[in-house]
Design a protein around this motif. Structure first.
Motif, PDB file in Angstrom:
ATOM      1  N   UNK A   1       0.856  -1.187   0.000  1.00 22.85           N
ATOM      2  CA  UNK A   1       0.000   0.000   0.000  1.00 22.85           C
ATOM      3  C   UNK A   1       0.892   1.238   0.000  1.00 22.85           C
ATOM      4  N   UNK A   2       0.632   2.160  -0.898  1.00 18.96           N
ATOM      5  CA  UNK A   2       1.422   3.392  -0.991  1.00 18.96           C
ATOM      6  C   UNK A   2       1.099   4.326   0.178  1.00 18.96           C
ATOM      7  N   UNK A   3       2.134   4.814   0.848  1.00 13.29           N
ATOM      8  CA  UNK A   3       1.948   5.800   1.908  1.00 13.29           C
ATOM      9  C   UNK A   3       1.988   7.196   1.284  1.00 13.29           C
ATOM     10  N   UNK A   4       0.884   7.916   1.388  1.00 11.22           N
ATOM     11  CA  UNK A   4       0.814   9.258   0.811  1.00 11.22           C
ATOM     12  C   UNK A   4       1.552  10.280   1.663  1.00 11.22           C
ATOM     13  N   UNK A   5       1.589  10.045   2.969  1.00 11.47           N
ATOM     14  CA  UNK A   5       2.252  10.986   3.874  1.00 11.47           C
ATOM     15  C   UNK A   5       2.917  10.247   5.028  1.00 11.47           C
ATOM     16  N   UNK A   6       3.795  10.969   5.710  1.00 14.14           N
ATOM     17  CA  UNK A   6       4.525  10.435   6.853  1.00 14.14           C
ATOM     18  C   UNK A   6       4.500  11.469   7.974  1.00 14.14           C
ATOM     19  N   UNK A   7       4.160  11.026   9.184  1.00 13.16           N
ATOM     20  CA  UNK A   7       4.156  11.911  10.358  1.00 13.16           C
ATOM     21  C   UNK A   7       4.834  11.179  11.515  1.00 13.16           C
ATOM     22  N   UNK A   8       5.774  11.858  12.150  1.00 11.50           N
ATOM     23  CA  UNK A   8       6.496  11.268  13.292  1.00 11.50           C
ATOM     24  C   UNK A   8       6.507  12.260  14.449  1.00 11.50           C
TER      25      UNK A   8
END
Length: 357
Positions: free
Chosen positions: A190-197
């Motif tokens: 599944x493609x990750x559209x965004x990343x938050x950490x």
């Protein structure tokens, strides 16, 4: 004498000459204009400060085209936007949210115990937002899951080697956000559209800025490692207590990561409810406090690395309530090679990821 007094009355200003009144008005006007400029400058400075807080990683550039295909997007809709506002996006999204156990900085060392070097993904959740953005599914990936970790590019050049039967959270350790995203995409397709950490300190500050969070626990928690001791029942937690709840594992269930995930999912829903009950738009000071708490400990992909982009995402999710958020855990079974580790349970895990697509 009479004529002199009459002249003052015609000026209409209790004895002040017309020229002086004009000067006073000009000074008042210039002062007001100056205050407006200062206010605008302060707002601009605050905006710049919040923007500069956010750290970002260009994941798209790092990973290139060797990734799952992007999902089908839905055109933007102006149904919920005002005539003067830009239409809000309504397409589905997949966001990888990581909680880092980094001990960098005094606050993170104090909250994390200062006993670990480096950083790992202490919490990993794939947040899938349905088209229309009125429903969402949060899938937790146990950090103890054994996976095939793909080769990941490194900042210094070169790449890591493929690793078999590697702990899932090791991806972040060896290759940071880029490797974490690539590993999630490799096991989910599944493609990750965004990343938050967000790190320890940021999570605790966020909870405190919101005035705490209310969570109900089903059993007593007695964990000396996380310094959390709670009786079963409903509790209003401070940021430090909420972080301890998110990290505890030895004080609940069988001491594995699976029990902790259940508490983390409760916390996420409780945070959503707390945010919904706190009308930040009518309290600029509170809004700034929350924004400062979040951005000071935030790392995102370059598509979310500004206040305007984060606000745009938030506005597009205004119709998403905690009741319409489903929380699940990736199906796993005990790893044949190690009773303290798990592996994806098939075909259930693949079917779950396929349903998100």
């Amino acid at each position: 004498m009479t004529g002199h007094l009459a002249g003052h009355e015609e000026s209409g200003d209790a004895g002040r000459p017309r020229g002086r009144r004009s000067t006073v008005l000009k000074i008042a006007g210039l002062t007001l204009a100056g205050l407006l400029v200062l206010a605008a400058g302060a707002a601009g400075l605050a905006y710049w400060h919040l923007d500069s807080n956010i750290k970002s990683v260009d994941i798209d550039q790092a990973l290139g085209d060797d990734r799952p295909a992007k999902g089908v997007t839905t055109p933007s809709s102006s149904a919920s936007a005002s005539a003067s506002a830009s239409p809000l996006p309504t397409g589905s999204l997949n966001i990888l949210v990581l909680g880092s156990d980094s001990r960098s900085g005094k606050e993170n060392k104090a909250l994390g115990g200062g006993s670990s070097s480096g950083a790992r993904s202490d919490t990993a959740m794939v947040v899938h937002i349905d088209a229309g953005r009125k429903k969402a599914t949060i899938v937790s990936i146990p950090r103890d899951t054994l996976v095939t970790r793909p080769s990941c590019p490194l900042k210094s050049g070169g790449s890591t080697a493929v690793a078999y039967n590697a702990m899932f959270n090791s991806a972040y350790s060896v290759g940071g956000p880029v490797c974490a995203v690539k590993t999630v995409e490799s096991i989910t397709n599944v493609r990750m559209d965004h990343y938050i950490e967000i790190d320890f300190a940021g999570f605790a500050k966020l909870v405190n800025a919101l005035g705490g969070v209310t969570v109900t626990t089903d059993e007593d928690i007695d964990d000396d490692d996380s310094h959390l001791h709670l009786k079963a029942g409903t509790h209003h937690l401070t940021g430090k207590q909420a972080l301890a709840l998110a990290r505890t594992r030895h004080g609940i269930g069988d001491g594995s990561d699976l029990g902790r995930i259940g508490l983390q999912q409760k916390l996420v829903k409780a945070l959503l409810e707390q945010m919904a009950s706190t009308n930040l738009l009518t309290d600029p000071a509170k809004l700034y406090e929350v924004a400062q708490a979040v951005t000071s400990s935030l790392t995102t992909d370059t598509g979310l690395d500004s206040i305007s982009e984060l606000v745009g995402l938030g506005r597009s999710l205004e119709s998403l309530s905690s009741d319409s958020v489903k929380t699940v855990t990736m199906p796993v079974v005990t790893a044949p090679s190690d009773p303290n580790r798990v592996v994806a349970k098939e075909p259930a895990a693949s079917e779950l990821w396929e349903s998100l697509k």
